[in-house]
Design a protein around this motif. Structure first.
Motif, PDB file in Angstrom:
ATOM      1  N   ARG A 117      26.486 -32.931 -30.173  1.00  0.00           N
ATOM      2  CA  ARG A 117      26.968 -32.377 -31.432  1.00  0.00           C
ATOM      3  C   ARG A 117      25.789 -31.895 -32.269  1.00  0.00           C
ATOM      4  O   ARG A 117      24.622 -32.207 -31.992  1.00  0.00           O
ATOM      5  N   LEU A 118      26.097 -31.116 -33.300  1.00  0.00           N
ATOM      6  CA  LEU A 118      25.042 -30.556 -34.150  1.00  0.00           C
ATOM      7  C   LEU A 118      24.226 -31.640 -34.835  1.00  0.00           C
ATOM      8  O   LEU A 118      23.009 -31.487 -35.038  1.00  0.00           O
ATOM      9  N   LYS A 123      20.756 -20.366 -21.267  1.00  0.00           N
ATOM     10  CA  LYS A 123      19.341 -20.710 -21.115  1.00  0.00           C
ATOM     11  C   LYS A 123      19.014 -22.014 -21.833  1.00  0.00           C
ATOM     12  O   LYS A 123      18.236 -22.840 -21.318  1.00  0.00           O
ATOM     13  N   ALA A 124      19.588 -22.223 -23.015  1.00  0.00           N
ATOM     14  CA  ALA A 124      19.352 -23.491 -23.716  1.00  0.00           C
ATOM     15  C   ALA A 124      19.884 -24.664 -22.911  1.00  0.00           C
ATOM     16  O   ALA A 124      19.247 -25.730 -22.846  1.00  0.00           O
ATOM     17  N   ILE A 125      21.020 -24.495 -22.248  1.00  0.00           N
ATOM     18  CA  ILE A 125      21.585 -25.564 -21.420  1.00  0.00           C
ATOM     19  C   ILE A 125      20.701 -25.824 -20.208  1.00  0.00           C
ATOM     20  O   ILE A 125      20.427 -26.979 -19.852  1.00  0.00           O
ATOM     21  N   ILE A 126      20.223 -24.772 -19.560  1.00  0.00           N
ATOM     22  CA  ILE A 126      19.351 -24.939 -18.395  1.00  0.00           C
ATOM     23  C   ILE A 126      18.067 -25.662 -18.792  1.00  0.00           C
ATOM     24  O   ILE A 126      17.567 -26.541 -18.058  1.00  0.00           O
ATOM     25  N   ALA A 157      14.782 -22.727 -27.850  1.00  0.00           N
ATOM     26  CA  ALA A 157      15.981 -22.140 -27.244  1.00  0.00           C
ATOM     27  C   ALA A 157      17.240 -22.531 -28.000  1.00  0.00           C
ATOM     28  O   ALA A 157      18.135 -21.700 -28.227  1.00  0.00           O
ATOM     29  N   ILE A 158      17.324 -23.806 -28.425  1.00  0.00           N
ATOM     30  CA  ILE A 158      18.497 -24.254 -29.185  1.00  0.00           C
ATOM     31  C   ILE A 158      18.541 -23.577 -30.547  1.00  0.00           C
ATOM     32  O   ILE A 158      19.608 -23.151 -31.020  1.00  0.00           O
ATOM     33  N   LEU A 159      17.378 -23.457 -31.190  1.00  0.00           N
ATOM     34  CA  LEU A 159      17.336 -22.809 -32.498  1.00  0.00           C
ATOM     35  C   LEU A 159      17.735 -21.340 -32.407  1.00  0.00           C
ATOM     36  O   LEU A 159      18.461 -20.826 -33.275  1.00  0.00           O
ATOM     37  N   ARG A 210      25.488 -18.692 -31.551  1.00  0.00           N
ATOM     38  CA  ARG A 210      26.590 -19.644 -31.689  1.00  0.00           C
ATOM     39  C   ARG A 210      27.644 -19.096 -32.638  1.00  0.00           C
ATOM     40  O   ARG A 210      27.324 -18.687 -33.760  1.00  0.00           O
ATOM     41  N   PRO A 211      28.916 -19.062 -32.244  1.00  0.00           N
ATOM     42  CA  PRO A 211      29.966 -18.556 -33.143  1.00  0.00           C
ATOM     43  C   PRO A 211      30.121 -19.453 -34.366  1.00  0.00           C
ATOM     44  O   PRO A 211      29.830 -20.661 -34.327  1.00  0.00           O
TER      45      PRO A 211
END
Length: 515
Positions: free
Chosen positions: A372-373, A352-355, A404-406, A413-414
């Motif tokens: 990158r971060l 969803k964050a990518i979309i 969404a990224i947060l 995120r692993p």
């Protein structure tokens, strides 16, 4: 569960004194195996080692000269040794395997000197084990990585190959070798799937050693035509071409040299024939083929290897940049696609964050893959994007995209050492390997939303963002800024998608009026 091993991988000093008696040597050997002398396993090792020592004495072979060739001779010998009888081939193979473990023990004790060509191999294996732990693989897979690295080290020593000679050819020999190595593992020759697994694991381990500087990198021994090598260097140094461009140009130039021979022999008829052949093989890349051939010809003309008139032998290809309309999706459908993204599992939160990045900012798939971060400035609400132009651009971070990224960073995120923003959902946790993976995410999202008839690539979001911005009243300059176009002509293709505005200025068709 760690794999049992008979290898210490510690450099042993050369023994000056003579080896002890066979009984004392064998007792020390059993002690290194952690095997009781009365166990059935000890009886089998005792028979193998005593038979081997007797065979060495009959042939006058000294301990310090032992290697895998001697063990192979012992395995194949027609036994006439006093006190021992001939054995079946299967038993002799097991006998030789125990003998090889005994030879490895003598190497570790310093009675046989072996130059591996690498310092502190045990330390490198320990560091490699820590790196495998950081990948958070399942236990069986992480154990396979460690076991295969140790097996490769054992095989190199058995084969008497130094680490300085390790290249792709040595890896291929290891992948297909008929295993009789002194370690607990499957014997014999593996199936094709097992060979592929060996090859993949060892390439990973060798790359790790090269990154640490333990072994020197091996340059690819590819025969490159001098003119091709000079041309690629010219593209890199004088034209500023990227590595991706050079990789795309090189196969076409190699084919051209293979078809026509040395550039000094080229003529117009040969160039046209080569162009016609290649254009039939790759009809969708004819324009790029013209660009590559003309670029190479200009280089050769500048070097004095071709007549300038040959540049006109490459025919022109008509390209109608404004002949078609970019495909787009209306805002309601975009919101429908976004709402179809569930967030029940970590992989769904990532998707969803990518979309949202594709839909709100019109990013390319490669932009998201390389993100990158450190590219997110949370305080100022900006996102740094490195596009095809190799320069960084700052874009505003919309609220829903940032949320969404947060959410992905905090819950999905692993924990991995990789600094890329988006990682694979399953171990090993690495960055997305190509833009095709993001195209697959888009395809799965469209299928989930039940929307049919749309392209499955990620670029549909980029076209839709530009089209909807223009229809909302934004100017071409604003659209070009968001999409990071280097030329206004690239943004101009979206000027024709505002059909309601075009209808207002369209003139009636003259019909049957004379000119």
């Amino acid at each position: 569960m760690p794999t049992r091993s008979f290898a210490s991988f510690r450099p042993a000093p050369r023994r000056i004194e003579d080896p002890p008696s066979p009984d004392a040597l064998f007792t020390a050997f059993l002690s290194s195996l952690s095997v009781d002398e009365g166990a059935a396993c000890a009886v089998l090792y005792s028979a193998a080692v005593r038979h081997f020592l007797s065979w060495l004495g009959l042939r006058g072979i000294a301990l310090e000269t032992l290697d895998d060739h001697v063990a192979h001779r012992f395995e194949k010998h027609r036994c006439r040794c006093p006190g021992y009888s001939a054995q079946e081939p299967a038993y002799k193979a097991d006998l030789a395997a125990r003998v090889r473990r005994f030879i490895r023990f003598l190497e570790d004790q310093g009675y046989i000197v072996v130059a591996d060509g690498i310092d502190d191999l045990g330390g490198h294996l320990a560091a490699y084990s820590h790196q495998i732990d950081a990948l958070q693989l399942v236990e069986a897979l992480s154990g396979a990585y460690r076991s295969e690295a140790e097996h490769f080290a054992i095989w190199l020593r058995v084969s008497r190959r130094p680490w300085t000679e390790v290249d792709e050819g040595v890896i291929e020999q290891y992948a297909g070798h008929y295993c009789r190595c002194p370690a607990f593992r499957k014997r014999g020759k593996l199936a094709s799937s097992g060979m592929k697994r060996r090859r993949r694991f060892i390439r990973h381990f060798v790359a790790f050693l090269r990154d640490r500087g333990a072994i020197a990198p091996v340059e690819a021994k590819l025969e490159v035509h001098p003119d091709v090598a000079a041309y690629l260097g010219w593209l890199k140094q004088h034209r500023g071409a990227t590595d991706a461009t050079i990789r795309r140009y090189r196969p076409e130039v190699d084919r051209l040299i293979a078809m026509l021979g040395a550039p000094v022999l080229w003529d117009a008829a040969g160039l046209r024939s080569a162009f016609a052949r290649r254009s039939k093989e790759t009809p969708g890349s004819v324009s790029l083929l013209v660009t590559i051939m003309r670029s190479f010809l200009r280089f050769l003309i500048g070097q004095g290897q071709c007549r300038p008139a040959l540049l006109h032998a490459i025919p022109s290809v008509q390209r109608y940049r404004l002949s078609t309309l970019p495909r787009y999706v209306d805002p309601a459908t975009i919101e429908r696609i976004i709402s179809a993204c569930p967030t029940d599992r970590p992989v769904q939160i990532r998707d969803k964050a990518i979309i949202l990045l594709l839909a709100r900012l019109g990013l390319r798939a490669s932009d998201i893959r390389d993100m990158r971060l450190d590219d997110i400035d949370w305080r100022s609400g900006h996102l740094i994007v490195k596009g095809k132009s190799r320069r960084s651009e700052r874009l505003p971070l919309p609220q829903d995209v940032g949320d969404a990224i947060l959410t992905y960073l905090s819950t999905a995120r692993p924990k991995a050492i990789d600094r890329h923003l988006f990682l694979r959902a399953h171990a090993p946790f690495r960055s997305l390997s190509s833009s095709a993976e993001i195209a697959g995410i888009v395809a799965r999202t469209l299928e989930r939303s039940g929307i049919e008839g749309l392209p499955t690539g990620s670029h549909i979001f980029r076209h839709s963002l530009a089209t909807n911005m223009l229809r909302a009243g934004a100017g071409l300059e604003s659209v070009g800024t968001i999409l990071r176009h280097s030329s206004p002509e690239t943004t101009a293709i979206y000027a024709k998608v505002d059909l309601p505005m075009l209808m207002k200025i369209a003139q009636p068709w003259p019909g049957d009026l004379s000119c």
